[in-house]
Scaffold this motif. Structure first.
Motif, PDB file in Angstrom:
ATOM      1  N   UNK A  35       0.833  -1.204   0.000  1.00  0.00           N
ATOM      2  CA  UNK A  35       0.000   0.000   0.000  1.00  0.00           C
ATOM      3  C   UNK A  35       0.870   1.257   0.000  1.00  0.00           C
ATOM      4  N   UNK A  36       0.506   2.219  -0.863  1.00  0.00           N
ATOM      5  CA  UNK A  36       1.198   3.501  -0.844  1.00  0.00           C
ATOM      6  C   UNK A  36       0.842   4.285   0.419  1.00  0.00           C
ATOM      7  N   UNK A  37      -0.423   4.233   0.785  1.00  0.00           N
ATOM      8  CA  UNK A  37      -0.953   4.901   1.968  1.00  0.00           C
ATOM      9  C   UNK A  37      -1.544   3.809   2.851  1.00  0.00           C
ATOM     10  N   UNK A  38      -1.160   3.703   4.116  1.00  0.00           N
ATOM     11  CA  UNK A  38      -1.553   2.544   4.934  1.00  0.00           C
ATOM     12  C   UNK A  38      -3.043   2.283   5.007  1.00  0.00           C
ATOM     13  N   UNK A  39      -3.867   3.331   4.952  1.00  0.00           N
ATOM     14  CA  UNK A  39      -5.302   3.158   5.165  1.00  0.00           C
ATOM     15  C   UNK A  39      -6.111   3.196   3.880  1.00  0.00           C
ATOM     16  N   UNK A  40      -5.447   3.195   2.695  1.00  0.00           N
ATOM     17  CA  UNK A  40      -6.169   3.178   1.426  1.00  0.00           C
ATOM     18  C   UNK A  40      -5.653   2.055   0.524  1.00  0.00           C
ATOM     19  N   UNK A  41      -6.527   1.292  -0.099  1.00  0.00           N
ATOM     20  CA  UNK A  41      -6.075   0.427  -1.196  1.00  0.00           C
ATOM     21  C   UNK A  41      -5.486   1.308  -2.303  1.00  0.00           C
ATOM     22  N   UNK A  77       0.965  10.719   6.636  1.00  0.00           N
ATOM     23  CA  UNK A  77       1.015   9.566   5.736  1.00  0.00           C
ATOM     24  C   UNK A  77       1.199  10.004   4.284  1.00  0.00           C
ATOM     25  N   UNK A  78       0.437  11.004   3.842  1.00  0.00           N
ATOM     26  CA  UNK A  78       0.559  11.468   2.457  1.00  0.00           C
ATOM     27  C   UNK A  78       1.889  12.191   2.242  1.00  0.00           C
ATOM     28  N   UNK A  79       2.308  12.975   3.228  1.00  0.00           N
ATOM     29  CA  UNK A  79       3.599  13.667   3.114  1.00  0.00           C
ATOM     30  C   UNK A  79       4.735  12.656   2.969  1.00  0.00           C
ATOM     31  N   UNK A  80       4.710  11.596   3.778  1.00  0.00           N
ATOM     32  CA  UNK A  80       5.765  10.582   3.710  1.00  0.00           C
ATOM     33  C   UNK A  80       5.793   9.907   2.349  1.00  0.00           C
TER      34      UNK A  80
END
Length: 670
Positions: free
Chosen positions: A22-28, A385-388
């Motif tokens: 996952x690119x973002x932990x809480x989104x597919x 999360x998005x910044x990382x």
């Protein structure tokens, strides 16, 4: 991991299952990928170019034209409800405690030297920053006198400025009062310096955007000069030259309006609330980074999200997403004051102010500032999360090459890594209004700093980067969409990330406590970090009710830790007085040109005593102190909260501040 609470271990394990994919932990991945695919950094830069053609001063024809253009663009981006709301800017209308100021209509102005040389000095609108805001009609020929800064009575000793023009480097409104209103000068030439940075003074050809008071109906005029021009005149005057200038101005202060452009992406559940993205539309032409960049970026967020929703690539969010383009700070205050029905509906948001600058030309880097420490929120975890993701992807691409799309690179633009950081709250723009007492909307703040071109003639589109604008647009779109649309099924992953970040912050607080010679200050740091963790947890439960049971367990564990925490008592007496602000106070005490404390003191004939010295960010602490002053907390309790969440602060500073406000009638003691 073994020392974490058992429930947190389970949550974290669940959330990290397949996290590597996952690119973002809480989104597919299809969700952030769809948002990324719809982002167009070049389109954002083209919007900056268009906005830069307008001289966008509050309450001016140039601002009104820019607002009309933005409304049209918002509708073209799919937001059919886009409208311009007009709020009186007439010098008397109140928005809570804030008194509006007047608008400004400037036609043209010219400044010429007529003796001993004959040559042009400044032209408006050819150089939009040549004429200071709120200058008014004039046609005068007069000698020039240098008064240094012109900011104190001492600067005028032995100098006759009556019927003359003064050259000064001090704050314009103050120079106008001392030189024009009190001593009879006809007008001002100014090289009042820009915001201080490591590069201040290096470029002597910068011309700063200047402002006279928007409340003083008897304003004359001020022309803005570069440091090179001003120093040239100072050298000639020092050598004994008699210099005569001819100033011609066609401009006037008059009732106008604060124009706010508002538009929404409707949510699937009209009763679920709103997420908000804001940017101030105002400033001088070109005002490219400040703040055509933020205005263009949130417009591009709207386009990208609407495109992805309409194509079916992402679902319509449950919450509505609102976009707001305002005259800085004053417009946000007016809009909030005139929309009491929205209080409590706005669950959180993002403010963008200066977000597209190239490092090489402006020396500025990107900063994502978290919500106020008095408003802990899961927005901080979403933003991180998005910044990382963007930081990691851009660095990987810059170092190794490969797929520019995966590196968030706009074709034809820069390929640099995304240089920036995530930091604690900073003040200075519209988010300050939204997060203040009375409104209480948690906001992330996107901004570049330092930018050596800010508020000058050199804040031009050529200093901006389409790649960076695309990256920032993706950040804003992803964060806003997450808060508005993340389904309940994914909420446990976000909760786990929230707790992971909370444990990191707690570890830092415990380290501070271990290194702090004052055991009470160290204990406060741990106690208040636990309190912020609990408040952040509650923000998850409010937005995603399916997490309520888990957050209750975690909150109880936090309370147990707090109860077991020893809090040594200091020898000095705790201030038990309880401040209660007037109901009229909604929003920050300072709103752009307006200082409510000074206004109330002036009305009562008071002279403010200086506050105790403090080696820290006094403005931020006093802002947060007002956010905590709710008629229930004592000065001592507010002191403890701020000392734990920020840094040790003298109780005497807070006491003196509240005493000043009480004397001015802004609050009373419970």
């Amino acid at each position: 991991m073994s020392k974490l609470p058992p429930l947190l271990v389970l949550l974290f394990a669940a959330a990290t299952t397949s996290a590597a994919e996952r690119h973002i932990p809480f989104w597919p991945n299809p969700v952030p990928d769809a948002i990324h695919a719809a982002v167009d950094g070049q389109a954002a830069l083209e919007s900056v170019r268009t906005l830069g053609r307008f001289h966008r001063v509050h309450g001016s024809p140039g601002y009104a034209a820019a607002a009309q253009w933005m409304q049209e663009q918002a509708r073209a981006a799919g937001m059919r409800d886009a409208t311009v709301e007009h709020f009186p800017a007439d010098g008397s209308t109140q928005y809570a405690h804030f008194r509006s100021y007047l608008g400004w209509d400037a036609q043209d102005a010219r400044l010429d030297e007529v003796s001993p040389q004959v040559r042009p000095v400044a032209r408006f609108p050819e150089l939009p920053v040549a004429l200071a805001d709120y200058s008014q009609d004039a046609d005068v020929k007069a000698q020039l006198v240098s008064v240094g800064a012109g900011a104190t009575a001492k600067d005028y000793e032995g100098k006759d400025v009556k019927g003359k023009l003064v050259l000064a480097s001090g704050p314009l409104a103050l120079v106008h009062r001392l030189a024009v209103e009190e001593r009879g000068a006809l007008g001002i030439l100014s090289d009042y310096p820009n915001q201080t940075s490591a590069w201040s003074g290096d470029d002597t050809d910068l011309v700063r955007w200047g402002h006279l008071s928007p409340y003083q109906k008897q304003n004359r005029f001020a022309f803005m000069l570069s440091k090179r021009q001003a120093n040239g005149y100072r050298a000639r005057l020092s050598a004994g030259a008699a210099i005569t200038l001819h100033a011609q101005v066609r401009a006037s202060m008059k009732p106008a309006s604060f124009d706010v452009v508002t538009a929404t992406i409707p949510g699937a559940d009209p009763d679920a609330g709103e997420v908000i993205l804001t940017a101030h539309l105002c400033h001088q032409s070109a005002g490219a980074n400040d703040n055509a960049s933020g205005s263009a970026a949130i417009l591009q967020v709207a386009r990208a999200l609407n495109q992805a929703i309409q194509s079916g690539a992402i679902a319509r969010p449950r919450l509505s997403i609102r976009f707001l383009w305002t005259p800085e700070i004053a417009g946000s205050q007016a809009w909030l004051a005139r929309h009491p029905e929205l209080k409590g509906r706005i669950v959180g948001g993002i403010h963008m102010d200066m977000v597209g600058a190239l490092l090489g030309t402006t020396h500025s880097t990107f900063h994502l500032s978290r919500t106020a420490q008095t408003l802990p929120h899961v927005l901080n975890d979403i933003g991180q999360a998005f910044f990382d993701q963007v930081s990691t992807a851009s660095a990987r691409y810059a170092e190794r090459g490969g797929d520019g799309y995966a590196g968030f690179v706009t074709p034809g633009a820069s390929r640099d890594l995304f240089l920036g950081d995530v930091r604690n709250v900073e003040l200075g723009s519209d988010h300050e209004v939204f997060q203040s007492a009375g409104w209480g909307v948690p906001m992330l703040y996107f901004h570049d700093w330092p930018d050596v071109t800010i508020h000058t003639n050199k804040d031009q589109p050529e200093n901006l980067d389409a790649t960076k604008l695309g990256r920032v647009t993706y950040l804003g779109a992803g964060i806003a969409y997450t808060l508005a649309a993340l389904p309940e099924a994914e909420a446990p992953r976000l909760l786990a990330l929230n707790r992971y970040q909370g444990e990191q912050q707690l570890a830092q607080a415990r380290l501070r406590a271990a290194l702090d010679d004052d055991t009470r200050d160290g204990a406060l740091a741990v106690r208040e970090t636990l309190a912020m963790n609990a408040a952040s947890l509650q923000s998850v439960a409010r937005r995603w009710p399916s997490t309520a049971a888990a957050t209750r367990v975690l909150t109880e564990q936090i309370k147990t830790q707090q109860a077991a925490l020893p809090l040594p008592v200091k020898g000095n007496q705790r201030d038990t007085r309880v401040p209660l602000p007037s109901p009229a106070i909604q929003g920050p005490l300072g709103v752009y040109y307006y200082d409510h404390v000074e206004a109330m003191e002036k009305a009562r004939g008071l002279t403010a005593a200086p506050l105790p010295a403090y080696d820290g960010d006094t403005g931020l602490l006093l802002y947060e102190a007002m956010n905590l002053a709710d008629g229930r907390r004592s000065v001592g309790e507010i002191h403890d909260i701020l000392s734990g969440r920020y840094a040790p602060v003298p109780q005497a500073l807070l006491a003196a501040h509240f005493e000043r406000l009480a004397a001015a009638g802004i609050l009373r003691w419970q």
